[in-house]
Design a protein around this motif. Structure first.
Motif, mmCIF file in Angstrom:
data_model
loop_
_atom_site.group_PDB
_atom_site.id
_atom_site.type_symbol
_atom_site.label_atom_id
_atom_site.label_comp_id
_atom_site.label_asym_id
_atom_site.label_seq_id
_atom_site.Cartn_x
_atom_site.Cartn_y
_atom_site.Cartn_z
ATOM 1 N N ASP A 32 0.823 -1.219 0.000
ATOM 2 C CA ASP A 32 0.000 0.000 0.000
ATOM 3 C C ASP A 32 0.855 1.266 0.000
ATOM 4 O O ASP A 32 0.397 2.323 -0.436
ATOM 5 C CB ASP A 32 -0.939 0.019 1.215
ATOM 6 C CG ASP A 32 -2.017 -1.053 1.078
ATOM 7 O OD1 ASP A 32 -2.191 -1.564 -0.051
ATOM 8 O OD2 ASP A 32 -2.656 -1.388 2.101
ATOM 9 N N ALA A 33 2.088 1.147 0.505
ATOM 10 C CA ALA A 33 2.989 2.311 0.522
ATOM 11 C C ALA A 33 3.622 2.534 -0.852
ATOM 12 O O ALA A 33 4.257 3.558 -1.083
ATOM 13 C CB ALA A 33 4.080 2.118 1.566
ATOM 14 N N ALA A 34 3.461 1.579 -1.764
ATOM 15 C CA ALA A 34 4.012 1.657 -3.124
ATOM 16 C C ALA A 34 5.484 2.097 -3.137
ATOM 17 O O ALA A 34 5.824 3.152 -3.663
ATOM 18 C CB ALA A 34 3.166 2.591 -3.993
ATOM 19 N N GLY A 45 9.381 14.053 -3.225
ATOM 20 C CA GLY A 45 10.221 13.302 -4.162
ATOM 21 C C GLY A 45 10.770 12.036 -3.537
ATOM 22 O O GLY A 45 10.015 11.140 -3.169
ATOM 23 N N TYR A 46 12.094 11.990 -3.367
ATOM 24 C CA TYR A 46 12.722 10.751 -2.893
ATOM 25 C C TYR A 46 14.001 11.081 -2.147
ATOM 26 O O TYR A 46 14.454 12.239 -2.139
ATOM 27 C CB TYR A 46 13.010 9.814 -4.067
ATOM 28 C CG TYR A 46 13.958 10.383 -5.108
ATOM 29 C CD1 TYR A 46 15.311 10.096 -5.065
ATOM 30 C CD2 TYR A 46 13.503 11.203 -6.138
ATOM 31 C CE1 TYR A 46 16.191 10.613 -6.001
ATOM 32 C CE2 TYR A 46 14.375 11.719 -7.090
ATOM 33 C CZ TYR A 46 15.717 11.420 -7.015
ATOM 34 O OH TYR A 46 16.580 11.935 -7.937
ATOM 35 N N MET A 51 5.828 10.087 -0.008
ATOM 36 C CA MET A 51 6.976 10.970 -0.269
ATOM 37 C C MET A 51 6.884 11.640 -1.630
ATOM 38 O O MET A 51 7.443 12.717 -1.829
ATOM 39 C CB MET A 51 8.289 10.172 -0.220
ATOM 40 C CG MET A 51 8.610 9.547 1.112
ATOM 41 S SD MET A 51 10.163 8.606 0.964
ATOM 42 C CE MET A 51 10.096 7.652 2.482
ATOM 43 N N ARG A 52 6.195 10.992 -2.556
ATOM 44 C CA ARG A 52 6.122 11.510 -3.925
ATOM 45 C C ARG A 52 5.021 12.543 -4.111
ATOM 46 O O ARG A 52 4.915 13.151 -5.166
ATOM 47 C CB ARG A 52 5.901 10.347 -4.920
ATOM 48 C CG ARG A 52 7.049 9.377 -5.021
ATOM 49 C CD ARG A 52 6.864 8.375 -6.141
ATOM 50 N NE ARG A 52 5.769 7.437 -5.922
ATOM 51 C CZ ARG A 52 5.882 6.266 -5.295
ATOM 52 N NH1 ARG A 52 7.049 5.885 -4.786
ATOM 53 N NH2 ARG A 52 4.842 5.477 -5.151
ATOM 54 N N GLU A 53 4.198 12.713 -3.063
ATOM 55 C CA GLU A 53 3.101 13.669 -3.181
ATOM 56 C C GLU A 53 3.480 14.999 -2.537
ATOM 57 O O GLU A 53 4.346 15.034 -1.665
ATOM 58 C CB GLU A 53 1.839 13.087 -2.529
ATOM 59 C CG GLU A 53 1.263 11.972 -3.385
ATOM 60 C CD GLU A 53 0.167 11.169 -2.692
ATOM 61 O OE1 GLU A 53 -0.096 11.382 -1.481
ATOM 62 O OE2 GLU A 53 -0.433 10.318 -3.386
ATOM 63 N N ILE A 80 8.107 15.836 1.733
ATOM 64 C CA ILE A 80 9.394 16.019 2.410
ATOM 65 C C ILE A 80 9.289 15.637 3.884
ATOM 66 O O ILE A 80 10.254 15.135 4.481
ATOM 67 C CB ILE A 80 9.914 17.478 2.244
ATOM 68 C CG1 ILE A 80 11.377 17.599 2.694
ATOM 69 C CG2 ILE A 80 9.025 18.482 2.972
ATOM 70 C CD1 ILE A 80 12.376 17.044 1.719
ATOM 71 N N GLN A 81 8.101 15.816 4.454
ATOM 72 C CA GLN A 81 7.904 15.404 5.857
ATOM 73 C C GLN A 81 8.084 13.907 6.015
ATOM 74 O O GLN A 81 8.757 13.444 6.936
ATOM 75 C CB GLN A 81 6.491 15.788 6.300
ATOM 76 C CG GLN A 81 6.357 17.273 6.573
ATOM 77 C CD GLN A 81 5.165 17.546 7.487
ATOM 78 O OE1 GLN A 81 4.836 16.736 8.346
ATOM 79 N NE2 GLN A 81 4.525 18.685 7.295
#
Ligand code: ADP
Ligand code: MN
Ligand code: MN
Ligand code: MN
Length: 354
Positions: A121-123, A326-327, A256-258, A262-263
Motif C-alpha cells: 500500500d505504501a508503493a 520526491g525521494y 513521499m512523492r506527493e 518532504i515530511q
C-alpha cells in the motif's frame, strides 16, 4: 582463459529457423553473489510465467549445497526478451530452493517478496545506481596504460574523448541489450575513476527492483564476455586515490512523492538513523574499504544526512528539497550488494517500523 567468442561466425546460425521451439536461459544467483545460467528448450512460445517449468541444478558446484544433497531447485519468477538470441527466446530469472522446500541460504528474494507484499500500500519505488569497474583478463583495469597509471581523477567522470573514457562500445551494447530485454534502465554514465562506469535502473516498484538489477548485471557480464572483459562489482577495486564503487539506492513511497512529501522523507531518515548498523550489515562486503568519509562517501561508522551532500549517508537531492517532495538517496550501499537485501531492509525500517 583466452578470448574465444566469434560473433561473426555465430550470426548465420542465429538466423536459422527454430521451428516452434524457443530457447530459455535460466539465470540464478550463485553462492558467491555471482550469476550462473543454463539453457533449455521449450517447445512453444512463452507468454506467461506459469508456462515455465521449475528446474534444478547441482548446488555443490555453485557453493549452494553439500555434495550428498546437491539438487537445488530453480523456480522462475520473471522472464525477459533475450537480446543475444533474439526472436521469441527468453531469459528466465529463477530463485533457488533446497530439496526440503526451504529457500536456499543465498535466496534473499524470498524474504524481500514477503516484505514488499506487506508494504504494497505504501508503493515503494527504488532507483539503483550500479557502479562497476572493467578489467582485462590479466587483471589490469581495462584500457589503463601498460605497466603504469592514468593521470589523476578529474577528466573521466562523464568524460568524452580518447584518453578520458574506455569501452564505450561495450557500455553502449549493454544499454541497448537492457532496453531490448525490457529492463527499466534509466541511464548510464562514465565514472570518476577511468574504466569505471555506472548504469541506473528504476524507478521500479517493490520486488521488481531486485529482479531487474540482477538481470541487468547478467546482461552486463554476458556482453563484456563478448569483448573479453571482466566486470568487477568490488566496492574498492583499487587501493589509493581512486574512487570506490557503490550502488546508491534512491527510494520513495507514495507519500513521499506527493506534495508535502518532504515530511515523510524526514521521518524515514530519522528511522534510518536508528538502524545504521543493521543496514550496514547488509550493504555489501568490504564496504568499509569504500565508506571512508573520502571520495564522496560518508564514514561507515556514523550516520549522517543532508541536502545535496555527497559526503553523507543519506542525500536529499536539491530539487527534492526545493519542490518539497520526491525521494531520498541512500549512498551507503556498495556495488556488490544483493539488491533484494537492501530494498528489503529499507522497507522494513521505514514502512514496517522494524
Ligand atoms: P545521481 O544524481 O545520484 O547520480 P542518478 O541520476 O544516477 O542520480 O540516479 C537516480 C535514480 O533515481 C534513477 O535510477 C531514477 O530512476 C531514480 N528515481 C527517480 N525518481 C525516483 C523516485 N521517486 N523514487 C525512487 N527512485 C527514483
Ligand atoms: Mn548516478
Ligand atoms: Mn555514480
Ligand atoms: Mn547517486
Amino acid at each position: 582463459m583466452a578470448f574465444n567468442y566469434h560473433p561473426e561466425l555465430l550470426r548465420p546460425y542465429l538466423a536459422l529457423s527454430q521451428g516452434t521451439s524457443i530457447q530459455a536461459e535460466y539465470v540464478w544467483i550463485d553462492g558467491d553473489n555471482e550469476l550462473r545460467s543454463k539453457s533449455r528448450t521449450i517447445t512453444h512460445r512463452v507468454t506467461n510465467l506459469s508456462q515455465l517449468p521449475n528446474w534444478d541444478f547441482d548446488g555443490s558446484s555453485t557453493n549452494q549445497a553439500p555434495g550428498h544433497d546437491s539438487d537445488i531447485s530453480l523456480r522462475p519468477v520473471a522472464f525477459y526478451k533475450d537480446p543475444f538470441r533474439g526472436g521469441d527466446n527468453i531469459l528466465v530469472l529463477a530463485t533457488t530452493y533446497n530439496s526440503d522446500g526451504t529457500p536456499n541460504k543465498t535466496n534473499f528474494r524470498h524474504s524481500a517478496a514477503k516484505t514488499m507484499e506487506l508494504a504494497k500500500d505504501a508503493a515503494p519505488w527504488f532507483g539503483l545506481e550500479q557502479e562497476y569497474t572493467l578489467f582485462d583478463l590479466d587483471g589490469k583495469p581495462f584500457g589503463w596504460p601498460k605497466g603504469g597509471f592514468p593521470g589523476p581523477q578529474g577528466p573521466y567522470y562523464c568524460g568524452a574523448g580518447a584518453g578520458k573514457v574506455v569501452a564505450r562500445d561495450l557500455i553502449e551494447a549493454h544499454y541497448r541489450a537492457c532496453l531490448y530485454a525490457g529492463i527499466r534502465i534509466s541511464g548510464i554514465n562514465a565514472e570518476v575513476m577511468p574504466s569505471q562506469w555506472e548504469f541506473q535502473v528504476g524507478p521500479c516498484e517493490g520486488i521488481s527492483m531486485g529482479d531487474e538489477l540482477w538481470l541487468a548485471r547478467y546482461l552486463l557480464v554476458r556482453v563484456a564476455e563478448q569483448w573479453g572483459v571482466k566486470v568487477s562489482f568490488h566496492p574498492k577495486p583499487l587501493q589509493g586515490d581512486w574512487n570506490g564503487a557503490g550502488c546508491h539506492t534512491n527510494y520513495s513511497t507514495k507519500q513521499m512523492r506527493e506534495p508535502g512529501g518532504i515530511q515523510a522523507i524526514n521521518v524515514a531518515i530519522e528511522k534510518l538513523s536508528k538502524r545504521h548498523d543493521e543496514h550496514i550489515a547488509v550493504y555489501g562486503e568490504d564496504n568499509d574499504l569504500r565508506l571512508t568519509g573520502r571520495h564522496e562517501t560518508g564514514h561507515i561508522s556514523s550516520f549522517s544526512s543532508g541536502v545535496a551532500n555527497r559526503g553523507a549517508s543519506i542525500r536529499v537531492p536539491r530539487h527534492v528539497a526545493e519542490k518539497g517532495y520526491g525521494y531520498l538517496e541512500d549512498r551507503r550501499p556498495a556495488s556488490n550488494i544483493d539488491p533484494y537485501r537492501v530494498t528489503d531492509i529499507i522497507v522494513e525500517t521505514t514502512v514496517l517500523d522494524k
